[in-house]
Design a protein around this motif. Sequence first.
Motif, PDB file in Angstrom:
ATOM      1  N   ARG A  23       1.909   5.866  -4.769  1.00 41.94           N
ATOM      2  CA  ARG A  23       2.455   4.977  -5.578  1.00 41.94           C
ATOM      3  C   ARG A  23       2.584   5.408  -6.871  1.00 41.94           C
ATOM      4  O   ARG A  23       2.623   6.543  -7.308  1.00 41.94           O
ATOM      5  CB  ARG A  23       0.936   4.882  -5.713  1.00 41.94           C
ATOM      6  CG  ARG A  23      -0.031   4.342  -4.695  1.00 41.94           C
ATOM      7  CD  ARG A  23      -1.389   3.406  -5.109  1.00 41.94           C
ATOM      8  NE  ARG A  23      -1.682   2.716  -4.352  1.00 41.94           N
ATOM      9  CZ  ARG A  23      -3.170   3.182  -3.115  1.00 41.94           C
ATOM     10  NH1 ARG A  23      -3.306   4.593  -3.673  1.00 41.94           N
ATOM     11  NH2 ARG A  23      -3.217   2.974  -2.157  1.00 41.94           N
ATOM     12  N   THR A  24       3.174   4.440  -7.636  1.00 43.69           N
ATOM     13  CA  THR A  24       3.723   4.566  -8.840  1.00 43.69           C
ATOM     14  C   THR A  24       2.867   4.157  -9.822  1.00 43.69           C
ATOM     15  O   THR A  24       1.817   3.623  -9.986  1.00 43.69           O
ATOM     16  CB  THR A  24       5.081   3.596  -9.226  1.00 43.69           C
ATOM     17  OG1 THR A  24       4.381   2.725  -9.029  1.00 43.69           O
ATOM     18  CG2 THR A  24       6.087   3.756  -8.107  1.00 43.69           C
ATOM     19  N   ILE A  25       3.220   5.046 -10.838  1.00 40.45           N
ATOM     20  CA  ILE A  25       2.328   4.744 -12.228  1.00 40.45           C
ATOM     21  C   ILE A  25       2.055   3.356 -12.135  1.00 40.45           C
ATOM     22  O   ILE A  25       1.102   3.519 -12.997  1.00 40.45           O
ATOM     23  CB  ILE A  25       2.647   6.203 -12.803  1.00 40.45           C
ATOM     24  CG1 ILE A  25       2.700   7.292 -12.782  1.00 40.45           C
ATOM     25  CG2 ILE A  25       2.303   6.064 -14.367  1.00 40.45           C
ATOM     26  CD1 ILE A  25       3.212   8.424 -13.822  1.00 40.45           C
ATOM     27  N   ALA A  26       2.434   3.131 -12.891  1.00 40.96           N
ATOM     28  CA  ALA A  26       3.433   1.261 -12.816  1.00 40.96           C
ATOM     29  C   ALA A  26       2.212   0.810 -11.974  1.00 40.96           C
ATOM     30  O   ALA A  26       1.104  -0.006 -12.345  1.00 40.96           O
ATOM     31  CB  ALA A  26       4.305   1.057 -12.715  1.00 40.96           C
ATOM     32  N   ASP A  27       1.980   1.367 -11.139  1.00 42.88           N
ATOM     33  CA  ASP A  27       1.196   0.427  -9.484  1.00 42.88           C
ATOM     34  C   ASP A  27      -0.062   1.219  -9.685  1.00 42.88           C
ATOM     35  O   ASP A  27      -1.225  -0.105 -10.117  1.00 42.88           O
ATOM     36  CB  ASP A  27       1.593   0.619  -8.203  1.00 42.88           C
ATOM     37  CG  ASP A  27       0.766  -0.058  -6.892  1.00 42.88           C
ATOM     38  OD1 ASP A  27       0.765  -1.084  -7.287  1.00 42.88           O
ATOM     39  OD2 ASP A  27       0.459   0.572  -6.357  1.00 42.88           O
ATOM     40  N   VAL A  28      -0.743   2.388 -10.147  1.00 40.88           N
ATOM     41  CA  VAL A  28      -1.575   2.887 -10.364  1.00 40.88           C
ATOM     42  C   VAL A  28      -2.805   2.064 -11.763  1.00 40.88           C
ATOM     43  O   VAL A  28      -3.886   1.676 -11.210  1.00 40.88           O
ATOM     44  CB  VAL A  28      -1.781   4.533 -10.130  1.00 40.88           C
ATOM     45  CG1 VAL A  28      -3.601   5.190 -10.922  1.00 40.88           C
ATOM     46  CG2 VAL A  28      -1.234   5.096  -9.424  1.00 40.88           C
ATOM     47  N   GLU A  29      -2.227   1.868 -12.514  1.00 45.58           N
ATOM     48  CA  GLU A  29      -2.491   1.264 -13.894  1.00 45.58           C
ATOM     49  C   GLU A  29      -2.175  -0.056 -13.610  1.00 45.58           C
ATOM     50  O   GLU A  29      -3.398  -0.628 -14.071  1.00 45.58           O
ATOM     51  CB  GLU A  29      -0.712   0.742 -14.493  1.00 45.58           C
ATOM     52  CG  GLU A  29      -1.693   0.281 -16.289  1.00 45.58           C
ATOM     53  CD  GLU A  29      -1.052   1.180 -17.536  1.00 45.58           C
ATOM     54  OE1 GLU A  29      -0.798   1.021 -18.523  1.00 45.58           O
ATOM     55  OE2 GLU A  29       0.793   1.646 -16.875  1.00 45.58           O
ATOM     56  N   ARG A  30      -1.595  -0.618 -12.342  1.00 45.65           N
ATOM     57  CA  ARG A  30      -1.847  -2.298 -12.707  1.00 45.65           C
ATOM     58  C   ARG A  30      -2.776  -2.227 -11.707  1.00 45.65           C
ATOM     59  O   ARG A  30      -4.318  -3.412 -12.427  1.00 45.65           O
ATOM     60  CB  ARG A  30      -0.833  -3.034 -11.781  1.00 45.65           C
ATOM     61  CG  ARG A  30      -0.608  -4.296 -11.257  1.00 45.65           C
ATOM     62  CD  ARG A  30       0.133  -4.501 -10.396  1.00 45.65           C
ATOM     63  NE  ARG A  30       0.157  -4.168  -9.260  1.00 45.65           N
ATOM     64  CZ  ARG A  30      -0.400  -4.081  -8.552  1.00 45.65           C
ATOM     65  NH1 ARG A  30      -1.548  -5.221  -8.148  1.00 45.65           N
ATOM     66  NH2 ARG A  30      -0.242  -3.079  -6.968  1.00 45.65           N
ATOM     67  N   ARG A  31      -3.552  -1.647 -10.889  1.00 44.41           N
ATOM     68  CA  ARG A  31      -4.368  -1.644  -9.646  1.00 44.41           C
ATOM     69  C   ARG A  31      -6.089  -1.435 -10.394  1.00 44.41           C
ATOM     70  O   ARG A  31      -7.065  -2.148 -10.394  1.00 44.41           O
ATOM     71  CB  ARG A  31      -4.224  -0.696  -8.573  1.00 44.41           C
ATOM     72  CG  ARG A  31      -3.427  -1.364  -8.204  1.00 44.41           C
ATOM     73  CD  ARG A  31      -3.139  -0.691  -6.383  1.00 44.41           C
ATOM     74  NE  ARG A  31      -4.042  -0.293  -5.236  1.00 44.41           N
ATOM     75  CZ  ARG A  31      -4.367   0.215  -4.274  1.00 44.41           C
ATOM     76  NH1 ARG A  31      -3.929   0.767  -4.190  1.00 44.41           N
ATOM     77  NH2 ARG A  31      -5.644   0.234  -3.922  1.00 44.41           N
ATOM     78  N   ALA A  32      -5.746  -0.888 -11.319  1.00 43.25           N
ATOM     79  CA  ALA A  32      -7.029   0.385 -12.426  1.00 43.25           C
ATOM     80  C   ALA A  32      -7.297  -1.332 -13.591  1.00 43.25           C
ATOM     81  O   ALA A  32      -8.671  -1.362 -13.771  1.00 43.25           O
ATOM     82  CB  ALA A  32      -6.820   1.273 -13.037  1.00 43.25           C
ATOM     83  N   ASN A  33      -6.096  -1.661 -13.525  1.00 44.14           N
ATOM     84  CA  ASN A  33      -5.962  -2.905 -15.124  1.00 44.14           C
ATOM     85  C   ASN A  33      -7.265  -4.280 -14.026  1.00 44.14           C
ATOM     86  O   ASN A  33      -8.011  -4.693 -14.732  1.00 44.14           O
ATOM     87  CB  ASN A  33      -5.026  -2.910 -15.342  1.00 44.14           C
ATOM     88  CG  ASN A  33      -4.516  -2.558 -16.396  1.00 44.14           C
ATOM     89  OD1 ASN A  33      -6.233  -1.459 -17.127  1.00 44.14           O
ATOM     90  ND2 ASN A  33      -3.993  -1.817 -17.016  1.00 44.14           N
ATOM     91  N   GLU A  34      -6.164  -4.305 -13.164  1.00 48.35           N
ATOM     92  CA  GLU A  34      -7.100  -5.346 -12.169  1.00 48.35           C
ATOM     93  C   GLU A  34      -8.483  -4.969 -11.272  1.00 48.35           C
ATOM     94  O   GLU A  34      -9.299  -6.258 -11.919  1.00 48.35           O
ATOM     95  CB  GLU A  34      -6.309  -5.559 -10.779  1.00 48.35           C
ATOM     96  CG  GLU A  34      -4.769  -6.068 -11.027  1.00 48.35           C
ATOM     97  CD  GLU A  34      -4.396  -6.166  -9.418  1.00 48.35           C
ATOM     98  OE1 GLU A  34      -4.854  -5.563  -8.576  1.00 48.35           O
ATOM     99  OE2 GLU A  34      -2.978  -6.799  -9.993  1.00 48.35           O
TER     100      GLU A  34
END
Length: 152
Positions: A23-34
């Motif tokens: 996963r990309t960092i952006a994807d991990v961050e987006r999922r964590a925020n969700e």
Amino acid sequence: MTEARTLKIKTTLARQMAQPGGRTIADVERRANERLERHRDDVMTTIAGAVTELELVVAAAAPGSEPQVYRLASSLLDTAGFFDTGPLYDAGYSLCDVADRMQAGGAWNWPTVAVHVQAMRLILSGGCKADATTDALLLGLRSVAAKARQEA
């Protein structure tokens, strides 16, 4: 005399990190925020409960209950820090600062605490949005806090 040799050992983690994909960092961050956002309603209920407890402590203004103000305000900050609560966080931080200074200086002032708690209730009821009203509230809290610092 023998010469020292350096051996490079490749660990399992290093081999896994070198493999493409993931996963990309952006994807991990987006999922964590969700996932975090799913808890917003519960957190805001907890914050409202902390403000209510602060209101009860201020209404009682019982001698010896001063440490509860800092404990409740810092608990509110710990919870509010996970979400964008803007002016509510600022008001809570100001209350913690004022309560800490008043307690350390021995000059407790319940009206100063009451003003902070009332401002937090107004900000909370307004949805924690930054606007002209909350800016005016925070400006007022800054002046109240400055006066409390001088007295302590």
